[in-house]
Design a protein around this motif. Sequence first.
Motif, PDB file in Angstrom:
ATOM      1  N   GLU A 279       6.832  15.261   0.043  1.00 51.99           N
ATOM      2  CA  GLU A 279       6.009  14.817   1.159  1.00 51.99           C
ATOM      3  C   GLU A 279       4.680  14.251   0.652  1.00 51.99           C
ATOM      4  N   SER A 280       4.050  14.961  -0.294  1.00 51.12           N
ATOM      5  CA  SER A 280       2.774  14.506  -0.862  1.00 51.12           C
ATOM      6  C   SER A 280       2.956  13.214  -1.637  1.00 51.12           C
ATOM      7  N   GLN A 281       4.072  13.108  -2.357  1.00 57.79           N
ATOM      8  CA  GLN A 281       4.345  11.892  -3.126  1.00 57.79           C
ATOM      9  C   GLN A 281       4.367  10.665  -2.224  1.00 57.79           C
ATOM     10  N   PHE A 282       5.067  10.759  -1.105  1.00 55.87           N
ATOM     11  CA  PHE A 282       5.205   9.594  -0.248  1.00 55.87           C
ATOM     12  C   PHE A 282       3.960   9.337   0.582  1.00 55.87           C
ATOM     13  N   ASN A 283       3.216  10.377   0.942  1.00 57.04           N
ATOM     14  CA  ASN A 283       1.938  10.166   1.615  1.00 57.04           C
ATOM     15  C   ASN A 283       0.983   9.389   0.719  1.00 57.04           C
ATOM     16  N   SER A 284       1.032   9.671  -0.577  1.00 55.44           N
ATOM     17  CA  SER A 284       0.073   9.071  -1.501  1.00 55.44           C
ATOM     18  C   SER A 284       0.302   7.582  -1.715  1.00 55.44           C
ATOM     19  N   ILE A 285       1.503   7.076  -1.403  1.00 55.81           N
ATOM     20  CA  ILE A 285       1.793   5.663  -1.649  1.00 55.81           C
ATOM     21  C   ILE A 285       2.088   4.885  -0.374  1.00 55.81           C
ATOM     22  N   ALA A 286       1.807   5.472   0.774  1.00 57.07           N
ATOM     23  CA  ALA A 286       2.197   4.857   2.048  1.00 57.07           C
ATOM     24  C   ALA A 286       1.663   3.435   2.191  1.00 57.07           C
ATOM     25  N   GLU A 287       0.400   3.206   1.925  1.00 54.87           N
ATOM     26  CA  GLU A 287      -0.203   1.898   2.134  1.00 54.87           C
ATOM     27  C   GLU A 287       0.375   0.840   1.195  1.00 54.87           C
ATOM     28  N   GLU A 288       0.757   1.242  -0.012  1.00 58.39           N
ATOM     29  CA  GLU A 288       1.248   0.289  -0.999  1.00 58.39           C
ATOM     30  C   GLU A 288       2.758   0.105  -0.914  1.00 58.39           C
ATOM     31  N   TYR A 289       3.395   0.914  -0.089  1.00 59.10           N
ATOM     32  CA  TYR A 289       4.859   0.988  -0.070  1.00 59.10           C
ATOM     33  C   TYR A 289       5.500  -0.370   0.200  1.00 59.10           C
TER      34      TYR A 289
ATOM     35  N   LEU B 254       4.620  -4.948 -11.465  1.00 60.35           N
ATOM     36  CA  LEU B 254       4.094  -3.641 -11.075  1.00 60.35           C
ATOM     37  C   LEU B 254       3.076  -3.171 -12.097  1.00 60.35           C
ATOM     38  N   THR B 255       2.084  -2.422 -11.640  1.00 61.62           N
ATOM     39  CA  THR B 255       1.073  -1.891 -12.549  1.00 61.62           C
ATOM     40  C   THR B 255       1.616  -0.662 -13.272  1.00 61.62           C
ATOM     41  N   ASP B 256       0.925  -0.263 -14.314  1.00 57.98           N
ATOM     42  CA  ASP B 256       1.312   0.956 -15.035  1.00 57.98           C
ATOM     43  C   ASP B 256       1.283   2.158 -14.095  1.00 57.98           C
ATOM     44  N   ARG B 257       0.310   2.168 -13.184  1.00 59.27           N
ATOM     45  CA  ARG B 257       0.205   3.266 -12.220  1.00 59.27           C
ATOM     46  C   ARG B 257       1.394   3.263 -11.260  1.00 59.27           C
ATOM     47  N   ASP B 258       1.818   2.084 -10.823  1.00 56.53           N
ATOM     48  CA  ASP B 258       2.998   1.977  -9.964  1.00 56.53           C
ATOM     49  C   ASP B 258       4.216   2.578 -10.653  1.00 56.53           C
ATOM     50  N   ILE B 259       4.394   2.230 -11.919  1.00 57.17           N
ATOM     51  CA  ILE B 259       5.538   2.733 -12.681  1.00 57.17           C
ATOM     52  C   ILE B 259       5.432   4.245 -12.859  1.00 57.17           C
ATOM     53  N   GLU B 260       4.239   4.717 -13.119  1.00 53.83           N
ATOM     54  CA  GLU B 260       4.028   6.159 -13.296  1.00 53.83           C
ATOM     55  C   GLU B 260       4.411   6.930 -12.034  1.00 53.83           C
ATOM     56  N   LEU B 261       3.971   6.422 -10.869  1.00 50.45           N
ATOM     57  CA  LEU B 261       4.303   7.077  -9.596  1.00 50.45           C
ATOM     58  C   LEU B 261       5.801   6.999  -9.321  1.00 50.45           C
ATOM     59  N   TRP B 262       6.406   5.865  -9.667  1.00 48.83           N
ATOM     60  CA  TRP B 262       7.847   5.715  -9.487  1.00 48.83           C
ATOM     61  C   TRP B 262       8.613   6.731 -10.324  1.00 48.83           C
ATOM     62  N   LEU B 263       8.186   6.928 -11.564  1.00 50.27           N
ATOM     63  CA  LEU B 263       8.850   7.902 -12.426  1.00 50.27           C
ATOM     64  C   LEU B 263       8.716   9.319 -11.872  1.00 50.27           C
ATOM     65  N   GLU B 264       7.577   9.605 -11.247  1.00 50.56           N
ATOM     66  CA  GLU B 264       7.400  10.911 -10.605  1.00 50.56           C
ATOM     67  C   GLU B 264       8.343  11.057  -9.422  1.00 50.56           C
ATOM     68  N   ARG B 265       8.473  10.000  -8.623  1.00 49.06           N
ATOM     69  CA  ARG B 265       9.371  10.047  -7.470  1.00 49.06           C
ATOM     70  C   ARG B 265      10.821  10.164  -7.898  1.00 49.06           C
ATOM     71  N   ARG B 266      11.162   9.578  -9.034  1.00 49.29           N
ATOM     72  CA  ARG B 266      12.540   9.632  -9.529  1.00 49.29           C
ATOM     73  C   ARG B 266      12.996  11.063  -9.795  1.00 49.29           C
ATOM     74  N   LYS B 267      12.040  11.956 -10.035  1.00 50.28           N
ATOM     75  CA  LYS B 267      12.381  13.355 -10.288  1.00 50.28           C
ATOM     76  C   LYS B 267      13.015  14.004  -9.061  1.00 50.28           C
TER      77      LYS B 267
END
Length: 223
Positions: A4-14, A172-185
């Motif tokens: 839930e926190s993961q997706f809240n944190s990227i809502a605007e950029e989604y 995608l930025t390095d931060r975008d990729i980092e967040l994506w890798l976290e979501r992949r978990k």
Amino acid sequence: MNIESQFNSIAEEYDINRRKFIPCFDDFYIDTTDFIAANIKEPKSIVDLGSGTGLLAYYWYKHFPGSDYLLTDIADDMLSVAKRRFQGLDNVSYQTTDYIKELPEVPFDTVISALSIHHLEQSEKQALFTKIYQALPAGGIFVNYDQFCAGDTRLNKWYDSFWEGQLYNSGLTDRDIELWLERRKFDKECSVEDETEMLKNSGFSTVKCIYAYRKFAVIIAIK
């Protein structure tokens, strides 16, 4: 951090990054929806499970502006973006809920979902599909636009590595990729074949994968 926190944190950029994360975006979201819409009557009520920012519902709304829509998600921030997207429309409502625990109590004849159900364990998927089947009227449909594994360990490594390579070259930025890798978990992908079987086991009389592009596929089930 939970999902839930993961997706809240990227809502605007989604939405901004969606096309970069989904290499087959137009076929996956738009063309497949066009195909479905050309072959069904306008639904009375559509429930979008894990609707996020309302991106999938937007493409359905373009075909069926007279239907009632209920967008559900566990992330308030995602739904806040959806509310801005559909601002002023009185046939679109929202519910912050975990659809694993319970489906909306409102009557509906169509259920859609995009890139959400692959976060569930296999047993949770099966339980959800059974609940959807039981809640739909005869002729009701369920459409899942989702992310899948190949069903073969070797080929799945091919799929994953090719997708990752596309993302690193997408802007995608390095931060975008980092967040994506976290979501992949949180991903618990099944194969298209496994999900098709689960839907049949739930009771759906017609189940078919109507679109597939490596990791991404769309499955329709009709009661």
